[in-house]
Design an enzyme around this catalytic site. Structure first.
Site, PDB file in Angstrom:
ATOM      1  N   SER A  14     -56.713  60.266  20.108  1.00 17.19           N
ATOM      2  CA  SER A  14     -57.388  61.224  18.876  1.00 17.19           C
ATOM      3  C   SER A  14     -58.589  60.632  18.782  1.00 17.19           C
ATOM      4  CB  SER A  14     -56.844  61.204  17.759  1.00 17.19           C
ATOM      5  OG  SER A  14     -57.699  61.874  16.620  1.00 17.19           O
ATOM      6  N   LYS A  15     -59.787  61.372  18.901  1.00 18.56           N
ATOM      7  CA  LYS A  15     -61.177  60.770  18.807  1.00 18.56           C
ATOM      8  C   LYS A  15     -61.671  60.811  17.329  1.00 18.56           C
ATOM      9  CE  LYS A  15     -62.920  62.544  23.220  1.00 18.56           C
ATOM     10  NZ  LYS A  15     -63.175  61.257  24.120  1.00 18.56           N
ATOM     11  N   LYS A  66     -49.493  71.430  12.506  1.00 20.48           N
ATOM     12  CA  LYS A  66     -50.592  72.151  11.407  1.00 20.48           C
ATOM     13  C   LYS A  66     -49.493  73.217  10.655  1.00 20.48           C
ATOM     14  CE  LYS A  66     -54.291  71.398  14.417  1.00 20.48           C
ATOM     15  NZ  LYS A  66     -55.559  72.274  15.248  1.00 20.48           N
ATOM     16  N   ASN A  87     -55.356  72.086   8.743  1.00 22.48           N
ATOM     17  CA  ASN A  87     -55.677  70.711   9.585  1.00 22.48           C
ATOM     18  C   ASN A  87     -56.502  69.801   8.470  1.00 22.48           C
ATOM     19  OD1 ASN A  87     -58.358  71.612   9.261  1.00 22.48           O
ATOM     20  ND2 ASN A  87     -58.949  71.190  11.275  1.00 22.48           N
ATOM     21  N   GLY A 128     -55.540  83.842  25.009  1.00 24.64           N
ATOM     22  CA  GLY A 128     -54.522  83.010  24.412  1.00 24.64           C
ATOM     23  C   GLY A 128     -54.036  83.657  22.667  1.00 24.64           C
ATOM     24  N   ALA A 129     -53.107  83.725  22.413  1.00 22.64           N
ATOM     25  CA  ALA A 129     -52.612  84.136  21.177  1.00 22.64           C
ATOM     26  C   ALA A 129     -51.897  83.227  20.328  1.00 22.64           C
ATOM     27  CB  ALA A 129     -51.940  85.369  21.217  1.00 22.64           C
ATOM     28  N   ALA A 132     -54.306  77.937  18.063  1.00 29.36           N
ATOM     29  CA  ALA A 132     -55.790  77.856  18.173  1.00 29.36           C
ATOM     30  C   ALA A 132     -56.613  79.249  18.075  1.00 29.36           C
ATOM     31  CB  ALA A 132     -56.105  77.177  19.295  1.00 29.36           C
ATOM     32  N   THR A 154     -47.755  86.842  26.666  1.00 32.27           N
ATOM     33  CA  THR A 154     -47.018  87.339  25.795  1.00 32.27           C
ATOM     34  C   THR A 154     -47.595  88.338  24.891  1.00 32.27           C
ATOM     35  OG1 THR A 154     -45.848  85.236  25.762  1.00 32.27           O
ATOM     36  CG2 THR A 154     -45.175  87.101  24.297  1.00 32.27           C
ATOM     37  N   LYS A 157     -47.776  88.833  20.801  1.00 29.46           N
ATOM     38  CA  LYS A 157     -48.229  87.933  19.843  1.00 29.46           C
ATOM     39  C   LYS A 157     -49.557  88.236  19.600  1.00 29.46           C
ATOM     40  CE  LYS A 157     -46.102  83.492  21.416  1.00 29.46           C
ATOM     41  NZ  LYS A 157     -46.404  82.326  22.105  1.00 29.46           N
TER      42      LYS A 157
HETATM   43  P1  NDP Z   1     -50.102  77.204  21.317  1.00 26.90           P
HETATM   44  O1  NDP Z   1     -49.295  76.419  22.021  1.00 26.90           O
HETATM   45  O2  NDP Z   1     -50.031  77.563  19.687  1.00 26.90           O
HETATM   46  O3  NDP Z   1     -50.659  78.295  22.131  1.00 26.90           O
HETATM   47  C1  NDP Z   1     -50.675  78.247  23.562  1.00 26.90           C
HETATM   48  C2  NDP Z   1     -51.403  79.590  24.076  1.00 26.90           C
HETATM   49  O4  NDP Z   1     -51.688  79.402  25.518  1.00 26.90           O
HETATM   50  C3  NDP Z   1     -50.456  80.758  24.016  1.00 26.90           C
HETATM   51  O5  NDP Z   1     -51.100  81.883  23.918  1.00 26.90           O
HETATM   52  C4  NDP Z   1     -49.643  80.964  25.550  1.00 26.90           C
HETATM   53  O6  NDP Z   1     -49.357  82.081  25.824  1.00 26.90           O
HETATM   54  C5  NDP Z   1     -50.985  80.383  26.536  1.00 26.90           C
HETATM   55  N1  NDP Z   1     -50.852  79.805  27.714  1.00 26.90           N
HETATM   56  C6  NDP Z   1     -50.214  78.737  27.817  1.00 26.90           C
HETATM   57  N2  NDP Z   1     -49.970  78.318  28.985  1.00 26.90           N
HETATM   58  C7  NDP Z   1     -50.634  79.417  29.682  1.00 26.90           C
HETATM   59  C8  NDP Z   1     -50.886  79.845  31.157  1.00 26.90           C
HETATM   60  N3  NDP Z   1     -50.448  78.975  32.090  1.00 26.90           N
HETATM   61  N4  NDP Z   1     -51.329  80.968  31.331  1.00 26.90           N
HETATM   62  C9  NDP Z   1     -51.901  81.740  30.580  1.00 26.90           C
HETATM   63  N5  NDP Z   1     -51.528  81.380  29.009  1.00 26.90           N
HETATM   64  C10 NDP Z   1     -51.124  80.160  28.731  1.00 26.90           C
HETATM   65  O7  NDP Z   1     -51.571  76.191  21.424  1.00 26.90           O
HETATM   66  P2  NDP Z   1     -52.814  75.974  20.695  1.00 26.90           P
HETATM   67  O8  NDP Z   1     -53.088  77.448  20.333  1.00 26.90           O
HETATM   68  O9  NDP Z   1     -52.677  75.238  19.416  1.00 26.90           O
HETATM   69  O10 NDP Z   1     -53.733  75.390  21.583  1.00 26.90           O
HETATM   70  C11 NDP Z   1     -54.533  75.933  22.822  1.00 26.90           C
HETATM   71  C12 NDP Z   1     -55.535  74.993  23.267  1.00 26.90           C
HETATM   72  O11 NDP Z   1     -56.634  74.518  22.402  1.00 26.90           O
HETATM   73  C13 NDP Z   1     -54.990  73.569  23.511  1.00 26.90           C
HETATM   74  O12 NDP Z   1     -55.838  73.280  24.963  1.00 26.90           O
HETATM   75  C14 NDP Z   1     -55.552  72.687  22.404  1.00 26.90           C
HETATM   76  O13 NDP Z   1     -56.003  71.495  23.051  1.00 26.90           O
HETATM   77  C15 NDP Z   1     -57.061  73.544  22.276  1.00 26.90           C
HETATM   78  N6  NDP Z   1     -57.714  73.201  20.790  1.00 26.90           N
HETATM   79  C16 NDP Z   1     -58.958  72.542  20.975  1.00 26.90           C
HETATM   80  C17 NDP Z   1     -59.252  72.156  19.521  1.00 26.90           C
HETATM   81  C18 NDP Z   1     -60.639  71.753  19.357  1.00 26.90           C
HETATM   82  O14 NDP Z   1     -61.100  71.270  18.378  1.00 26.90           O
HETATM   83  N7  NDP Z   1     -61.385  71.425  20.552  1.00 26.90           N
HETATM   84  C19 NDP Z   1     -58.632  72.516  18.209  1.00 26.90           C
HETATM   85  C20 NDP Z   1     -57.224  73.168  18.541  1.00 26.90           C
HETATM   86  C21 NDP Z   1     -56.892  73.521  19.885  1.00 26.90           C
HETATM   87  P3  NDP Z   1     -47.866  82.669  25.781  1.00 26.90           P
HETATM   88  O15 NDP Z   1     -48.296  83.153  24.227  1.00 26.90           O
HETATM   89  O16 NDP Z   1     -47.532  83.892  26.543  1.00 26.90           O
HETATM   90  O17 NDP Z   1     -46.918  81.622  25.753  1.00 26.90           O
END
Ligand code: NDP
Length: 270
Positions: A14-15, A66, A87, A128-129, A132, A154, A157
């Protein structure tokens, strides 16, 4: 001295301690900010133990806690209620635990203030869903985009998100292979980048004016941003600015002072 920390598992990467140390120095606040790794089944005990000390004033919460933080709070901000996640934790004068989420406003502030990207009237694709994506929907809808499409592997979602945010604005659902128009802004909120893979987006969504934003960040250009640039995107931004902006919002909640973020982002980039 007032004490703060970020809790997560893992947490060594963590930064946040570096960011808050720079904010504290800049705004002349007397405080410390540590990293605390809690066992995966030890979040509630860890939080209670932390706030039992009078000098311990606030916690940031990261993966995977979270949603658990959201459940634990006695009071929640409106945006945390919408996001279903917390958060930023602090206690009020009576010792009740309050929760907020600053991720969404962090993203929007990075886009609009640091990169001067106009969201009003823009065509935006959110990839993504998960947590985040959910956390950024309210502040994005408040900017009144012309179109907000959410695509996810999916699709059920996305339906849940559409229902939860229906009163704030329209969200269009799409499968990856059904995406057929160009977007002004594409935000990658999938966790695909964490494993070095790409979400299966057709390259036709990228035009010469498209800006992409990957929530992921690192020392190298992310896989997603590399892909977008190689298909003609105008600009690619990573999530480091979002990280610093969400921290600034948390700092402001705790200390009542808003730190300047640009110098901190520049310093972290080295
Ligand atoms: P979650 O586990 O809640 O959700 C993951 C999402 O990514 C789902 O929608 C999932 O789809 C999708 N996914 C995962 N792998 C793949 C793939 N190979 N192809 C397509 N879709 C994929 O994670 P979070 O929402 O918590 O985090 C998502 C990202 O955001 C992370 O990389 C995290 O580090 C980043 N983040 C950055 C922040 C910042 O301050 N910069 C703050 C918060 C998050 P499915 O539903 O179909 O499984």
């Amino acid at each position: 001295m007032d004490r703060y920390a970020v809790v997560g598992n893992p947490i060594s990467h963590s930064k946040s301690p570096d960011i808050h140390a720079l904010f504290a120095e800049q705004t002349k606040q007397s405080m410390s900010y540590d990293r605390i790794e809690l066992p995966r089944d030890g979040f509630v005990d860890g939080v209670k133990e932390f706030f039992a000390q009078a000098d311990n004033k606030g916690l940031n919460v990261t993966v995977p806690f979270k949603e658990e933080a959201f459940e634990l709070c006695e009071g929640l901000s409106d945006r945390a209620k919408r996001a279903g996640a917390v958060n930023t934790l602090y206690c009020n004068a009576e010792g009740a635990l309050f929760g907020d989420t600053t991720d969404g406003v962090g993203l929007v502030n990075d886009l609009t203030r640091n990169h001067q990207i106009e969201l009003e009237g823009a065509k935006i694709l959110l990839v993504g869903a998960g947590g985040a994506a959910r956390g950024v929907l309210q502040p994005i809808l408040e900017e009144k985009p012309a179109l907000l499409t959410v695509c996810n592997r999916t699709l059920s979602k996305v339906d849940t998100l559409i229902q939860a945010f229906a009163d704030l604005g329209e969200i269009q659902k799409s499968a990856f292979d059904a995406l057929d128009s160009k977007y002004d802004l594409i935000i990658n909120a999938s966790s695909a980048s964490l494993s070095g893979s790409l979400p299966p987006i057709p390259e036709g969504v990228i035009g010469s004016k498209t800006i992409v934003y990957d929530m992921m960040y690192g020392n190298e250009v992310t896989v997603f941003n590399n892909w977008a640039l190689s298909h003609g995107a105008r600009k690619a931004i990573d999530g480091l600015g979002m990280l610093v902006e969400q921290a600034a919002e948390a700092f402001c909640i705790w200390r009542g002072v808003r730190p300047e973020t640009k110098a901190v982002i520049a310093s972290l980039r080295g």
